[in-house]
Design an enzyme around this catalytic site. Structure first.
Site, PDB file in Angstrom:
ATOM      1  CB  SER A 248     -41.893  40.389 -60.674  1.00 36.92           C
ATOM      2  OG  SER A 248     -43.286  40.251 -60.882  1.00 36.92           O
ATOM      3  CE  LYS A 249     -38.880  36.520 -56.342  1.00 35.55           C
ATOM      4  NZ  LYS A 249     -38.754  37.408 -55.200  1.00 35.55           N
ATOM      5  NE  ARG A 250     -47.025  40.910 -63.033  1.00 34.22           N
ATOM      6  CZ  ARG A 250     -46.276  41.960 -62.752  1.00 34.22           C
ATOM      7  NH1 ARG A 250     -45.803  42.115 -61.570  1.00 34.22           N
ATOM      8  NH2 ARG A 250     -46.019  42.852 -63.688  1.00 34.22           N
ATOM      9  CE1 TYR A 251     -45.500  38.496 -67.633  1.00 33.48           C
ATOM     10  CE2 TYR A 251     -44.634  39.658 -65.723  1.00 33.48           C
ATOM     11  CZ  TYR A 251     -45.339  39.655 -66.902  1.00 33.48           C
ATOM     12  OH  TYR A 251     -45.892  40.823 -67.357  1.00 33.48           O
TER      13      TYR A 251
END
Length: 478
Positions: A248-251
């Site tokens: 997800s966007k956390r990467y």
RNA sequence: GGCCUCAUCGUCUAGCCCGGUCCAGGACAUCGCCCUUUCACGGCGGUAACAUGGGUUCGAAUCCCAUUGAGGCUACCA
């Protein structure tokens, strides 16, 4: 009412502008696009910006920019849900009028308490439906004064739909409560807005990530309530991180924007994304866009999630870089090198021709090739071939300098001529003894392309100057 | 917890629908060798997988069931 007749295929990519385009979303866009192109259908772009708090114009612009960069083009004008509010309002009123939806006045706190209570009793959390029993005229009056949301009356039968990748999938609607479909007439929520738009846009196939599989029964229930057509679904396996969790966007580095900044080629990314879940009919790793389009089929789409493998992406990127002609590569390189290098176009192309097989990313080039433009400072000890001596290195270099200086004027300064003269010396005096000091003198590096290639690119004058520098270093080191 | 989905080398996958040709093929990564003045490219080779247990069958990676494991969803996000 499913799509049973042969009709033009219409698909859409519907990102929400709450972040940059992620690898997963880009792949969803790709699969939609491939399917549409393969079928000769249409591919639409719809921005799902109903969440006013999280949606940002900046993200929308970035998503569009990355899609263009990838070459994923859409048909017709881009649609924005925020510009279609009257459409949702119309359907909301219809649902309300038919008593398939109702106003709910429960506060988030009440709801949370109810939820916790159910959970603690080991029950399935599900809205009680208590506001659904308020008489309609009463509810309508209260709605004018009180804060409220609109809920869809969820039926309780079983629902099944066709998924091109998973087959027939069945859910029991009874397990799902009356979901909130809008925060008000001007604020539709995802599940509802999707249903309305897909109908209004005559979407025939909904191709999206598997994380939406559980949303599908809710959407189908609404389609039934509104008398809409039910599209064919295809839920793509998720792209996972190395921890096997949804990427997800956390990467941060999994956004297309970042891949581009790191010097990945769109063709490499496209190839990589396609292979993450799909497989060509003939077993191969390098697949061109046109092959993907003609070969695309959901029969060859994997069901299980796929872990994102950065090394394979790198390998593909290196492969595409290697196989790009130097002049095209020079153009692609523009954002990654000092503008001064761009001025020397011919030299740049030659450098690229010899260095491209060493590049994994376009961004590797500047560091790798800088010595062609400026000789770096280096340790004189580098000049000495293993087991050899300063004296031999100096002697060979000065001898070589004379030979190079003496390349007759009637012979053009060509790679062949350079090779002929240098190799004749190298054969006589020992390859390592000659070529190593020469290579270091010309590059100032422990690792570089071959000395003959460098000599040719640098030219007679510059090469001789660098050899002189090396000779001085050897002298002073004595 | 509930519901849904999934399950072949470390990773991406071929094969599975239409059981035997599979002591399971390819690619990335890894290891070794070759090429070679270095780095890289390239070539050759090696290690490495059908989650487990039951069926069905002469025969199962392939069909069925169960178990286990993994993921997704379970928002007034999408």
């Amino acid at each position: 009412m499913a799509y049973t007749f042969r009709m033009p295929i219409k698909v859409r990519f519907a990102p929400s502008p709450t972040g940059y385009l992620s690898l997963g979303n880009a792949r969803t866009a790709l699969f939609n696009w491939l399917f549409a192109r393969h079928e000769g259908g249409e591919f639409l772009l719809r921005i799902e910006d109903t969440d006013k708090e999280r949606s940002k114009k900046e993200y929308e612009e970035s998503i569009i920019e990355e899609l263009r960069w990838l070459g994923i083009t859409w048909d017709g004008d881009l649609e924005r849900q925020s510009e279609r509010l009257p459409v949702y309002e119309r359907y909301l009123k219809r649902l309300l009028g038919e008593n398939r939806a109702y106003f709910c006045f429960c506060t988030p706190e009440e709801l949370e308490a109810e939820r916790q209570a159910q959970l603690s009793q080991g029950l399935q959390p599900k809205y009680s439906g208590k506001c659904g029993t308020i008489p309609r005229d009463v509810a309508e009056k209260r709605a004018k004064l009180e804060k409220h949301v609109i809920r869809f009356r969820m039926p309780s039968h079983e629902i099944s739909f066709t998924d091109l990748i998973r087959g027939r999938v069945t859910f029991d609607l009874d397990l799902i409560g009356d979901i909130i479909i809008a925060k008000g007439f001007q604020e539709p929520l995802y599940n509802f807005a999707v249903v309305v738009d897909d109908e209004e846009m005559s979407i025939t196939h909904v191709i999206r990530g598997e994380d939406h599989l559980s949303n599908t029964p809710r959407q189908v229930a609404m389609q039934e309530a509104l008398g809409f057509r039910v599209p064919v679904y295809a839920h793509l396996p998720l792209i996972l991180g190395f921890d096997r969790k949804k990427l997800s966007k956390r990467y941060l580095d999994a956004s297309l924007k970042d891949f581009r900044a790191q010097g990945y080629l769109p063709e490499a990314l496209l190839n990589f994304m396609a292979l993450l879940g799909w497989h060509p009919t003939v077993d191969k790793e390098v697949v061109s866009i046109s092959e993907m389009v003609s070969d695309f089929s959901f029969k060859k789409v994997q069901r299980g999630g796929a872990v994102f493998n950065p090394e394979k992406l790198e390998w593909l990127n290196a492969y595409y870089i290697k196989n790009l002609p130097a002049d095209i590569l020079a153009e692609r390189m523009a954002d990654f090198i000092p503008s001064a290098w761009l001025q020397e176009k011919e030299k740049l192309k030659k450098v690229l021709a010899v260095e491209k097989e060493r590049l994994k990313h376009l961004s590797d080039f500047e560091q790798l090739a800088s010595f062609f433009f400026t000789l770096p400072e280096y340790d004189p000890a580098f000049l000495i071939w293993r087991g050899s001596s300063k004296m031999i290195a100096a002697d060979n270099l000065s001898f070589l300098a004379n030979v190079v200086r003496g390349i007759p004027n009637h012979e053009l300064w060509s790679k062949e001529a350079v090779e002929k003269y240098v190799m004749s010396v190298a054969e006589k005096r020992g390859r390592g003894e000659v070529l190593w000091p020469l290579r270091v003198a010309l590059s100032g590096r422990e690792a570089s392309p071959g000395p003959i290639e460098i000599l040719y690119i640098l030219g007679k004058e510059e090469s001789l100057a660098r050899v002189e520098t090396a000779l001085k270093k050897l002298g002073s080191a004595r």
